[in-house]
Scaffold this active site. Structure first.
Site, PDB file in Angstrom:
ATOM      1  N   THR A 159      12.874 -39.569  31.074  1.00  0.00           N
ATOM      2  CA  THR A 159      11.947 -39.914  32.158  1.00  0.00           C
ATOM      3  C   THR A 159      10.562 -40.206  31.607  1.00  0.00           C
ATOM      4  OG1 THR A 159      13.169 -38.242  33.426  1.00  0.00           O
ATOM      5  CG2 THR A 159      11.209 -39.143  34.458  1.00  0.00           C
TER       6      THR A 159
ATOM      7  N   ARG B 143      11.848 -36.441  24.193  1.00  0.00           N
ATOM      8  CA  ARG B 143      11.532 -35.011  24.148  1.00  0.00           C
ATOM      9  C   ARG B 143      12.669 -34.251  23.516  1.00  0.00           C
ATOM     10  NH1 ARG B 143       8.821 -33.397  29.872  1.00  0.00           N
ATOM     11  NH2 ARG B 143       7.404 -35.157  29.719  1.00  0.00           N
TER      12      ARG B 143
ATOM     13  N   SER C  14       4.610 -32.690  27.718  1.00  0.00           N
ATOM     14  CA  SER C  14       4.079 -32.397  29.050  1.00  0.00           C
ATOM     15  C   SER C  14       4.061 -30.906  29.377  1.00  0.00           C
ATOM     16  CB  SER C  14       4.866 -33.184  30.081  1.00  0.00           C
ATOM     17  OG  SER C  14       4.331 -33.010  31.362  1.00  0.00           O
ATOM     18  N   HIS C  15       4.839 -30.508  30.355  1.00  0.00           N
ATOM     19  CA  HIS C  15       4.806 -29.130  30.847  1.00  0.00           C
ATOM     20  C   HIS C  15       5.847 -28.257  30.139  1.00  0.00           C
ATOM     21  CE1 HIS C  15       7.611 -31.684  32.882  1.00  0.00           C
ATOM     22  NE2 HIS C  15       8.364 -30.617  33.088  1.00  0.00           N
TER      23      HIS C  15
ATOM     24  N   LYS D 249       5.680 -40.407  23.164  1.00  0.00           N
ATOM     25  CA  LYS D 249       5.725 -41.392  24.236  1.00  0.00           C
ATOM     26  C   LYS D 249       4.969 -42.610  23.781  1.00  0.00           C
ATOM     27  CE  LYS D 249       3.977 -40.943  28.520  1.00  0.00           C
ATOM     28  NZ  LYS D 249       3.504 -40.327  29.740  1.00  0.00           N
TER      29      LYS D 249
ATOM     30  N   ASP E 221      -1.324 -29.291  33.733  1.00  0.00           N
ATOM     31  CA  ASP E 221      -0.210 -28.945  32.842  1.00  0.00           C
ATOM     32  C   ASP E 221      -0.551 -29.200  31.372  1.00  0.00           C
ATOM     33  OD1 ASP E 221      -0.201 -31.717  32.938  1.00  0.00           O
ATOM     34  OD2 ASP E 221       1.953 -31.839  32.619  1.00  0.00           O
TER      35      ASP E 221
ATOM     36  N   ASP F   2      -0.301 -31.616  29.196  1.00  0.00           N
ATOM     37  CA  ASP F   2      -1.000 -32.830  28.776  1.00  0.00           C
ATOM     38  C   ASP F   2      -1.961 -33.371  29.823  1.00  0.00           C
ATOM     39  OD1 ASP F   2       1.173 -33.456  30.415  1.00  0.00           O
ATOM     40  OD2 ASP F   2       1.336 -35.481  29.615  1.00  0.00           O
TER      41      ASP F   2
ATOM     42  N   ASP G  19      -1.670 -34.317  33.074  1.00  0.00           N
ATOM     43  CA  ASP G  19      -1.394 -35.327  34.101  1.00  0.00           C
ATOM     44  C   ASP G  19      -0.919 -34.733  35.429  1.00  0.00           C
ATOM     45  OD1 ASP G  19       1.065 -34.643  33.127  1.00  0.00           O
ATOM     46  OD2 ASP G  19       1.731 -36.677  32.664  1.00  0.00           O
ATOM     47  N   ARG G  20      -0.568 -33.451  35.442  1.00  0.00           N
ATOM     48  CA  ARG G  20      -0.133 -32.835  36.711  1.00  0.00           C
ATOM     49  C   ARG G  20      -1.263 -32.028  37.341  1.00  0.00           C
ATOM     50  NH1 ARG G  20       6.121 -30.937  36.397  1.00  0.00           N
ATOM     51  NH2 ARG G  20       6.898 -32.849  35.468  1.00  0.00           N
TER      52      ARG G  20
ATOM     53  N   GLU H 132       4.176 -38.234  42.877  1.00  0.00           N
ATOM     54  CA  GLU H 132       5.514 -37.662  42.773  1.00  0.00           C
ATOM     55  C   GLU H 132       5.476 -36.213  43.250  1.00  0.00           C
ATOM     56  OE1 GLU H 132       8.164 -39.276  39.511  1.00  0.00           O
ATOM     57  OE2 GLU H 132       6.380 -38.696  38.407  1.00  0.00           O
ATOM     58  N   GLU H 133       6.625 -35.755  43.738  1.00  0.00           N
ATOM     59  CA  GLU H 133       6.714 -34.378  44.218  1.00  0.00           C
ATOM     60  C   GLU H 133       6.478 -33.357  43.113  1.00  0.00           C
ATOM     61  OE1 GLU H 133       9.417 -32.371  43.039  1.00  0.00           O
ATOM     62  OE2 GLU H 133       9.954 -34.120  41.827  1.00  0.00           O
TER      63      GLU H 133
ATOM     64  N   LYS I  72      -0.251 -40.552  35.674  1.00  0.00           N
ATOM     65  CA  LYS I  72      -0.720 -39.626  36.694  1.00  0.00           C
ATOM     66  C   LYS I  72      -1.893 -38.855  36.113  1.00  0.00           C
ATOM     67  CE  LYS I  72       3.149 -36.512  35.775  1.00  0.00           C
ATOM     68  NZ  LYS I  72       4.476 -37.107  35.613  1.00  0.00           N
TER      69      LYS I  72
ATOM     70  N   ARG J 201      18.634 -31.334  39.905  1.00  0.00           N
ATOM     71  CA  ARG J 201      17.571 -31.117  40.884  1.00  0.00           C
ATOM     72  C   ARG J 201      18.088 -31.518  42.263  1.00  0.00           C
ATOM     73  NH1 ARG J 201      13.468 -30.069  37.466  1.00  0.00           N
ATOM     74  NH2 ARG J 201      12.907 -31.525  35.798  1.00  0.00           N
TER      75      ARG J 201
HETATM   76  C1  G1P Z   1      10.090 -34.643  35.714  1.00  0.00           C
HETATM   77  C2  G1P Z   1       9.678 -34.915  37.140  1.00  0.00           C
HETATM   78  C3  G1P Z   1       9.216 -36.348  37.285  1.00  0.00           C
HETATM   79  C4  G1P Z   1       8.102 -36.643  36.283  1.00  0.00           C
HETATM   80  C5  G1P Z   1       8.549 -36.256  34.881  1.00  0.00           C
HETATM   81  C6  G1P Z   1       7.419 -36.390  33.878  1.00  0.00           C
HETATM   82  O1  G1P Z   1      11.160 -35.490  35.363  1.00  0.00           O
HETATM   83  O2  G1P Z   1      10.726 -34.638  38.036  1.00  0.00           O
HETATM   84  O3  G1P Z   1       8.770 -36.568  38.600  1.00  0.00           O
HETATM   85  O4  G1P Z   1       7.758 -37.997  36.308  1.00  0.00           O
HETATM   86  O5  G1P Z   1       8.999 -34.911  34.862  1.00  0.00           O
HETATM   87  O6  G1P Z   1       6.337 -35.583  34.175  1.00  0.00           O
HETATM   88  P1  G1P Z   1      12.704 -35.034  35.405  1.00  0.00           P
HETATM   89  O7  G1P Z   1      12.817 -33.812  34.563  1.00  0.00           O
HETATM   90  O8  G1P Z   1      13.004 -34.725  36.833  1.00  0.00           O
HETATM   91  O9  G1P Z   1      13.455 -36.228  34.900  1.00  0.00           O
HETATM   92 ZN    ZN Z   2       2.480 -33.740  32.037  1.00  0.00          ZN
END
Ligand code: G1P
Ligand code: ZN
Length: 545
Positions: free
Chosen positions: A18, A22, A113-114, A126, A279, A281, A283-284, A365-366, A378, A498
């Site tokens: 996504t 990673r 990221s997180h 990335k 988070d 990096d 972006d959240r 995004e949620e 983001k 999910r």
């Molecule tokens: C998750 C989030 C998605 C976001 C991505 C990167 O991806 O659900 O909205 O864009 O992290 O931060 P997922 O693990 O669901 O593929």
């Molecule tokens: Zn992030």
């Protein structure tokens, strides 16, 4: 310079997910894994020679070593110049801005990221293109194909680059400009929001705010923007020292992982009026009021509804986009504003074309992501500053702003249930089973719920008409409720299923119900339809967001 050409073996698992590639740190450290992926990126860039690239990361474990390797590879591959965040640091939104501002060919962002960091944590790479956004699927697929056949990579002689001192040095013949990672981004934020109004709010004796950087990359950004430029005092800024393992914390801003902040905001007495976290990096974002949580899907809708209150969006917004599983709260706002709300697959890369072609101004995004057309990622601090600006203009509490929004537009009760670390076989079986039952679902009545539509989401990009298939199973009911299933594309261990659940409630007298209770019929049905218990033997999700 004579670049060293190193022989290597291809890998077959370097498919970006996504959000980039990673894997656990152990992968990236071993056997040319990083080198192969970087060379695969370079091989797919037509105009690489003589170009400018941006480089930086979220500061996690292995960031500095990776920077040294990538710099040597950039020099050997004929890159014209690298703009490097000082100390190897750049938040994802700042990197996006810097790529755009200095018209670079693209950027390499080192982040997972997180995901947790440290020697046993995760690492990620990335590539972002010249618009500042994540590489589109066409390019990530090409990179993956290249990585499967790669037999050699180019790297300059071993040498240590001075990445901590501002200014320019050369590596072989390639200039590397070490830049302040914060300044350009902070200036951009100041050009969007009313800093003077926010300063007044922050200085008001009855206003208290706090921000948790979770020992991740936003620390220095928060100190400059929230601290120096907006006047928040030291105690309001928590965990601002970026650490390689995020202090052992999971740098994901949600109610479970941002424990310290949540404890403060949910304290029985003297909780601040505003709390926020970002988070790994940057972006959240998560927004909290005094004993109050703002659902990220609602956050997007509220920002869109109030856009005109912010200097940069005074003229209004052109359109909104949300990822498919994100609640439909933003759609209601778009309808009222008479603008379009696009529904895209999960992942920020799908917003790029819409932003580039002025179809939308805001997107979200949620998963605690919100952003706008100022960059192509983001942006956590952007959303946080937006909320602060809104509080300053409205002179109202976070909770009241949300409740008034629900009163006007209705409330989209929303939750995500994650089943983490499932054996891949089980997760695939669940998805296959759902796919095979899609045709029979429309028209079926389950207690109070009648299925109106059931499909496997396909997205056709309205700009370049590229098609992305299998982006999540959607079961849509005739009262607007939805159950969505998809597999995570960011995990590094097994598979994560999910399940996204949503129910709309227009009646203001029913806006104060328990979320899980309100969604219980959908939750039960989602488990039954996907045969979760039979296939996984699990009674409960591992995480409820
Ligand atoms: C998750 C989030 C998605 C976001 C991505 C990167 O991806 O659900 O909205 O864009 O992290 O931060 P997922 O693990 O669901 O593929
Ligand atoms: Zn992030």
């Amino acid at each position: 310079m004579n670049p060293l050409i190193k022989k290597t073996q291809p890998f077959n698992d370097q498919k970006p997910g996504t959000s980039g590639l990673r894997k656990s740190v152990k992968y990236f450290k071993a056997d040319n894994y990083l080198q192969n992926f970087i060379q695969s990126i370079f091989n797919c860039l037509d105009k690489l020679e003589g170009s400018t690239l941006v480089l930086g990361g979220d500061g996690r474990y292995f960031n500095r070593e990776a920077i040294q390797i990538i710099l040597r590879m950039a020099a050997a591959n004929g890159v014209g110049k690298v703009l490097l965040g000082q100390g190897g640091i750049l938040s994802t939104p700042a990197a996006s801005h810097i790529i755009r501002k200095y018209e670079a060919l693209g950027g390499i962002l080192l982040t997972a990221s997180h995901n947790p960091g440290g020697p046993d944590g995760d690492f990620g790479v990335k590539f972002n293109i010249s618009n500042g956004g994540p590489a589109p699927e066409k390019l990530t697929n090409a990179i993956f194909e290249t990585s499967r056949q790669l037999s050699e990579y180019k790297i300059a002689e071993a040498q240590v680059s001075p990445i901590d001192k501002l200014g320019t040095f050369t590596l072989e013949e390639m200039p590397v400009e070490v830049i302040d990672p914060v300044k350009d981004y902070a200036d951009l934020m100041e050009s969007i929001f009313d800093f003077e109004k926010i300063r007044e709010l922050v200085a008001a004796p009855d206003f208290n705010a706090c921000f948790d950087a979770m020992n991740a990359v936003t620390g220095p950004y928060a100190e400059e923007i929230l601290g120096k430029r907006l006047g928040m005092d030291k105690h309001a800024l928590m965990n601002t020292q970026p650490l390689m393992n995020f202090g052992g914390k999971h740098p994901d801003p949600n109610l479970t992982t941002a424990r310290q902040l949540v404890a403060k905001m949910y304290a029985p007495k003297d909780a601040p009026q505003f709390g926020a976290a970002s988070d790994g990096d940057g972006d959240r974002h998560m927004i909290l009021g005094d004993y109050f949580f703002v659902n990220p899907s609602d956050s997007l809708a509220i920002l869109a509804a109030n856009a005109r209150k912010i200097p940069a969006y005074q003229e209004g917004i052109k359109g909104i986009a949300r990822s498919m599983p994100t609640s439909q709260a933003a759609d209601k706002v778009a309808e009222k504003l008479g603008i379009h709300c696009y529904e895209t697959p999960t992942g920020w890369k799908f917003f790029g074309n819409l932003l580039d072609h002025n179809e939308i101004t805001f997107c979200g995004e949620e998963s605690f992501g919100g952003g706008a057309d100022h960059i192509r990622e983001k942006d956590g601090l952007w959303a946080i500053l937006f909320w602060l600006n809104l509080l300053a203009v409205k002179q109202d509490s976070v909770e009241n702003i949300v409740r008034k929004h629900w009163a006007e537009y209705g409330r989209n009760y929303y939750s995500r249930h994650d089943y983490e670390r499932l054996p891949t076989k089980q997760a695939d079986e669940i998805m296959r089973h759902l796919q095979s039952s899609l045709a029979l679902l429309p028209g079926t009545q389950f207690d109070t719920l009648r299925v109106e539509k059931a499909d496997d989401f396909t997205y056709i990009d309205p700009i370049d008409h590229s098609i992305s298939e299998h982006q999540g199973i959607r079961i849509i009911f005739d009262n607007g409720s939805r159950i969505i299933y998809r597999l995570s594309g960011t995990g590094t261990e097994g598979a994560t299923l999910r399940i996204y659940l949503e129910r709309y409630e227009a009646d203001i007298r029913k806006h104060d119900l328990d979320i899980q209770e309100t969604l219980s019929e959908l939750i039960e049905l989602s488990v039954k339809l996907a045969k979760i218990k039979e296939i996984t033997q699990k009674d409960q999700p591992t995480a409820i967001v």
